[in-house]
Design an enzyme around this catalytic site. Sequence first.
Site, mmCIF file in Angstrom:
data_model
loop_
_atom_site.group_PDB
_atom_site.id
_atom_site.type_symbol
_atom_site.label_atom_id
_atom_site.label_comp_id
_atom_site.label_asym_id
_atom_site.label_seq_id
_atom_site.Cartn_x
_atom_site.Cartn_y
_atom_site.Cartn_z
ATOM 1 N N GLN A 512 0.850 -1.197 0.000
ATOM 2 C CA GLN A 512 0.000 0.000 0.000
ATOM 3 C C GLN A 512 0.881 1.241 0.000
ATOM 4 O OE1 GLN A 512 -1.705 0.882 3.725
ATOM 5 N NE2 GLN A 512 -3.347 2.158 2.937
ATOM 6 N N GLY A 513 0.713 2.111 -0.963
ATOM 7 C CA GLY A 513 1.527 3.326 -1.042
ATOM 8 C C GLY A 513 0.683 4.574 -0.868
ATOM 9 N N TYR A 514 0.361 4.888 0.366
ATOM 10 C CA TYR A 514 -0.401 6.104 0.659
ATOM 11 C C TYR A 514 0.531 7.157 1.285
ATOM 12 C CZ TYR A 514 -5.015 3.763 0.078
ATOM 13 O OH TYR A 514 -6.117 3.107 -0.405
ATOM 14 N N SER A 515 1.180 6.782 2.406
ATOM 15 C CA SER A 515 1.946 7.771 3.181
ATOM 16 C C SER A 515 3.170 8.258 2.422
ATOM 17 C CB SER A 515 2.416 7.158 4.501
ATOM 18 O OG SER A 515 1.331 6.639 5.199
ATOM 19 N N GLU A 630 -13.341 -5.309 7.829
ATOM 20 C CA GLU A 630 -11.919 -5.278 8.143
ATOM 21 C C GLU A 630 -11.580 -4.210 9.176
ATOM 22 O OE1 GLU A 630 -12.960 -5.514 4.990
ATOM 23 O OE2 GLU A 630 -12.083 -7.365 4.237
ATOM 24 N N SER A 754 -3.874 7.318 13.297
ATOM 25 C CA SER A 754 -3.307 7.288 14.650
ATOM 26 C C SER A 754 -4.417 7.467 15.693
ATOM 27 C CB SER A 754 -2.275 8.404 14.812
ATOM 28 O OG SER A 754 -2.953 9.639 14.931
HETATM 29 C C1 LIG Z 1 4.091 -0.230 11.374
HETATM 30 C C2 LIG Z 1 3.523 0.735 10.394
HETATM 31 C C3 LIG Z 1 3.076 0.283 9.159
HETATM 32 C C4 LIG Z 1 2.575 1.180 8.229
HETATM 33 N N1 LIG Z 1 2.199 0.720 7.002
HETATM 34 C C5 LIG Z 1 1.807 1.593 6.048
HETATM 35 C C6 LIG Z 1 1.520 1.154 4.715
HETATM 36 O O1 LIG Z 1 1.578 -0.043 4.420
HETATM 37 N N2 LIG Z 1 1.195 2.081 3.798
HETATM 38 C C7 LIG Z 1 1.101 3.404 4.098
HETATM 39 O O2 LIG Z 1 0.778 4.182 3.210
HETATM 40 N N3 LIG Z 1 1.373 3.866 5.336
HETATM 41 C C8 LIG Z 1 1.740 2.988 6.303
HETATM 42 N N4 LIG Z 1 2.029 3.444 7.575
HETATM 43 C C9 LIG Z 1 2.021 4.864 7.825
HETATM 44 C C10 LIG Z 1 0.893 5.356 8.704
HETATM 45 O O3 LIG Z 1 -0.316 5.377 8.015
HETATM 46 C C11 LIG Z 1 1.287 6.731 9.221
HETATM 47 O O4 LIG Z 1 2.423 6.555 10.023
HETATM 48 C C12 LIG Z 1 0.204 7.431 9.997
HETATM 49 O O5 LIG Z 1 -0.831 7.826 9.150
HETATM 50 C C13 LIG Z 1 0.744 8.662 10.762
HETATM 51 O O6 LIG Z 1 1.461 9.509 9.927
HETATM 52 P P1 LIG Z 1 2.937 10.018 10.343
HETATM 53 O O7 LIG Z 1 3.732 8.833 10.705
HETATM 54 O O8 LIG Z 1 3.412 10.876 9.267
HETATM 55 O O9 LIG Z 1 2.721 10.849 11.646
HETATM 56 P P2 LIG Z 1 2.221 12.377 11.718
HETATM 57 O O10 LIG Z 1 0.973 12.530 10.937
HETATM 58 O O11 LIG Z 1 3.343 13.285 11.439
HETATM 59 O O12 LIG Z 1 1.844 12.474 13.236
HETATM 60 C C14 LIG Z 1 2.812 12.636 14.284
HETATM 61 C C15 LIG Z 1 2.067 12.713 15.591
HETATM 62 O O13 LIG Z 1 1.174 13.823 15.578
HETATM 63 C C16 LIG Z 1 -0.132 13.415 15.790
HETATM 64 N N5 LIG Z 1 -1.037 14.229 14.991
HETATM 65 C C17 LIG Z 1 -0.957 14.499 13.671
HETATM 66 N N6 LIG Z 1 -1.987 15.260 13.293
HETATM 67 C C18 LIG Z 1 -2.728 15.486 14.380
HETATM 68 C C19 LIG Z 1 -3.931 16.198 14.654
HETATM 69 N N7 LIG Z 1 -4.606 16.825 13.695
HETATM 70 N N8 LIG Z 1 -4.407 16.197 15.906
HETATM 71 C C20 LIG Z 1 -3.754 15.548 16.897
HETATM 72 N N9 LIG Z 1 -2.620 14.868 16.714
HETATM 73 C C21 LIG Z 1 -2.118 14.830 15.470
HETATM 74 C C22 LIG Z 1 -0.173 11.963 15.344
HETATM 75 O O14 LIG Z 1 -1.217 11.244 15.966
HETATM 76 C C23 LIG Z 1 1.184 11.483 15.826
HETATM 77 O O15 LIG Z 1 1.131 11.171 17.163
HETATM 78 C C24 LIG Z 1 2.509 2.560 8.538
HETATM 79 C C25 LIG Z 1 2.939 3.000 9.794
HETATM 80 C C26 LIG Z 1 3.427 2.119 10.707
HETATM 81 C C27 LIG Z 1 3.887 2.618 12.050
#
Ligand SMILES: Cc1cc2nc3c(=O)[nH]c(=O)nc-3n(C[C@H](O)[C@H](O)[C@H](O)COP(=O)(O)OP(=O)(O)OC[C@H]3O[C@@H](n4cnc5c(N)ncnc54)[C@H](O)[C@@H]3O)c2cc1C
Length: 771
Positions: A512-515, A630, A754
């Site tokens: 999955q390539g979203y982030s 899911e 998150s």
């Molecule tokens: C083990 C693992 C597997 C993953 N697998 C995939 C994958 O297969 N494909 C994919 O696309 N992504 C994947 N991800 C990515 C995941 O979707 C993102 O890590 C997640 O959406 C959070 O984004 P970020 O890491 O950039 O954190 P950020 O968005 O930068 O957030 C940092 C912190 O700030 C908080 N925060 C951010 N915005 C707000 C807000 N508006 N209000 C309050 N708090 C906030 C967050 O909760 C977090 O605690 C994976 C992540 C992990 C850890």
Amino acid sequence: MDSETQQAFKDSARDLIARGDLARRRAALLAGNGALDRDAWKQMAEAGWTAMLVPEQSGGLGLGVPEVIAIAEEAGRAALPEPFVAAAVLTGAVLAAVSEHGAAQALIEAVVSGESVVGIAWQHGIGQLEPSADSPTRYRRDGDTIVLDGTLHFVTPLVGADGWVVLANGSEGLMLVWLAADTSGIELNGSRGIDGAALGTLHLQRCTVQATQALMEGEEVLDTLARALDIARIAQAAELLGIARAALEATIDYTCTRVQFGRAIGSFQALQHRLVDGYIQTELAAAALRDAAAADRQARSELASSASRAKARSAQAALWVTRLAVQLHGAIGYTEEGPIGPWLKRAIALSAWLGNERAHRARYFRLRPAGRQMRRDATGTTPPMDFPRDADWDAMPEAQFRQMVRAFFSAHYPEALRYFPRRLHWNEIAPWYRTLSEQGWIAPAWPKEFGGMALPPDKLIAWIEEQEFFGVGRPPDQGLIMLGPILIRYGSDAQRAQYLPKILSGEHVWAQGYSEPNAGSDLASLRTRALLDGDSFIVSGQKTWSTLAQDATHMFMLVRTDNSGRKQEGISFLLVDLKSPGVTVRPIQTIAGDEEFCEVFFDDVRVPKGNLVGELHRGWDIAKQLLGFERLFSGSPKHSQHALAQLRELAESRGLLADPAWADAYASAQLDVADLVSAYGGFADTVKRGETLPVEVSWLKIWATETHERVAMLLNEAAAESAMCEQAVSTGSQPVHIHAPLFNAMAAKIFSGSNEIQRNILARQVLRLPV
Ligand SMILES: Cc1cc2nc3c(=O)[nH]c(=O)nc-3n(C[C@H](O)[C@H](O)[C@H](O)COP(=O)(O)OP(=O)(O)OC[C@H]3O[C@@H](n4cnc5c(N)ncnc54)[C@H](O)[C@@H]3O)c2cc1C
């Protein structure tokens, strides 16, 4: 339980309470004399509240715990000062048990009609949870009379009551005796309850009554009283839940209107998240109570543990929310005439009477010492059986379906991969994937026409649960779980024909390539670009955190195809072959020590135009589609249950549970997990009914992942110095992984949206707090 009947009782209770004068109730509460407002009590009796548990043949309504819960919750909402639990539920449950006794009939009639307000006096010590066979209140027979001596504590109602059914002990065993308030030899030492209730100590000195006033004697006395007390605790739990819900609603209303710094204070995220946590507590209490509602027809020990669980959680929820309510109301919350005081005080009193949260945690631990067993021993226990590729799954009884699935796992799933502490890589799990594929069982949720099993919702849940129980590892399954349903719904015929069979066979493995580095929680700000160039898109940019992308052959991704409008409007959904020139996949090591995800670079990668799914620029609509059942995955209790089983194993092997502090910590985790299981069951039932999961499911994810993390931290503490070592700890029977649960829980709090984002969703969409 018939929820319609329950709702009808709730509505009538709400009506009755609304008819009463709120000002009167508050004044009574504050004055300390509200507990025995005879007119109010009469009205409640007329509405049937005092007759609920009394059998019909004795003039009662012969109802059960579910209806009691419905009324009690409304009483809690209204901070009703009348002693509904003490003088209607507890007394009703005792009278129901003695209703065959001739002498009880007049008493029952008086109680049911509301003429008499009667309490149960059984407690002789502080902190006592169970009625005792050694009760120091003594009786002796003297001709046709019985003479009583002793002291009973925390009797409620006391001053103003018409009498009590008293537990007494004598040479012939235990006895329940009816004692009218005007019997000579009675002395009352009353105190004012913090909630205005009349309570105190009942002294009996050569108190003489007719022998016919003995309502029950012998061995059944203890059981009768114990059952009645547990039913009363369940009613208390409901009243506490009503308090918590009402205080939460009042606080939400207040924070929506109170303006400071130019904004409604409910728009401050710090307050929103605290309100969400209060909301989660109330939902957990409701889940525990749902289980307890069935308990009055269950065995004694089951009733006791359900009652303790419900009481512990509701007490925690009510005290948590009412304290939060005071805080978020500011100084006005701290005033006696402010809106929160009656709820807070009632919560304090109800929590304390018949055992507080801590006492019930400890009791639950004593009653449920085994916790959940690790399931490794299940291997090889199932007899050989047929595994049809296809069948009328709908018609197959669930038990048979589960047995078949379990037997299949037992026969084919590699023992070495059970309960694997990390995500499995393709080379480790591919043989199992292919086994399922050849069996025709690889896609249980897909329609049959696309090669799936088309399991009905109840069997899907059973399928997931059986995998979890058996410890089946999760393969790289984004193709099955995410892309497949998307293609079935939004893809073209050509895309379905090209990709679905290869997902089923395992020839294609999808990531999955979203982030992206700068698009995490704010996914719509993604920047990876796809420009149309003839028959192709040219993709350039970077994706990151793609789970197991190093094992994948393909990636489904969100790309930016337009920059002109709202950022959500220029996103498209694209399928990319990772072998295309210009793609670089770089695995990233996680703190768990494994290369679980990757960053993926796209350097002018040419992707056929036909790989666009859905319409150009409309990929956001596809990506945000929540994928049915899911969504339950992230709220599954399996991780917490497994970590708890490991904790139990380690704690026992180290003799920790003999230490009261450890026993309490373990009991707390045990309750958190039990409530998680109930909550999950509630949402699973929604899926089983074929309904869409509501947005509220977000709280399940929060509670599941945070409970998992708490249990994981206890596991670390239980390991003591062994937590310094990387390898699993041996407990004699099997290895216990100390760090994996913690790392896994921490990851789960971040992915799938998150937990902070989930709290934002709940704050806005469920609690309706302002932006
Ligand atoms: C083990 C693992 C597997 C993953 N697998 C995939 C994958 O297969 N494909 C994919 O696309 N992504 C994947 N991800 C990515 C995941 O979707 C993102 O890590 C997640 O959406 C959070 O984004 P970020 O890491 O950039 O954190 P950020 O968005 O930068 O957030 C940092 C912190 O700030 C908080 N925060 C951010 N915005 C707000 C807000 N508006 N209000 C309050 N708090 C906030 C967050 O909760 C977090 O605690 C994976 C992540 C992990 C850890």
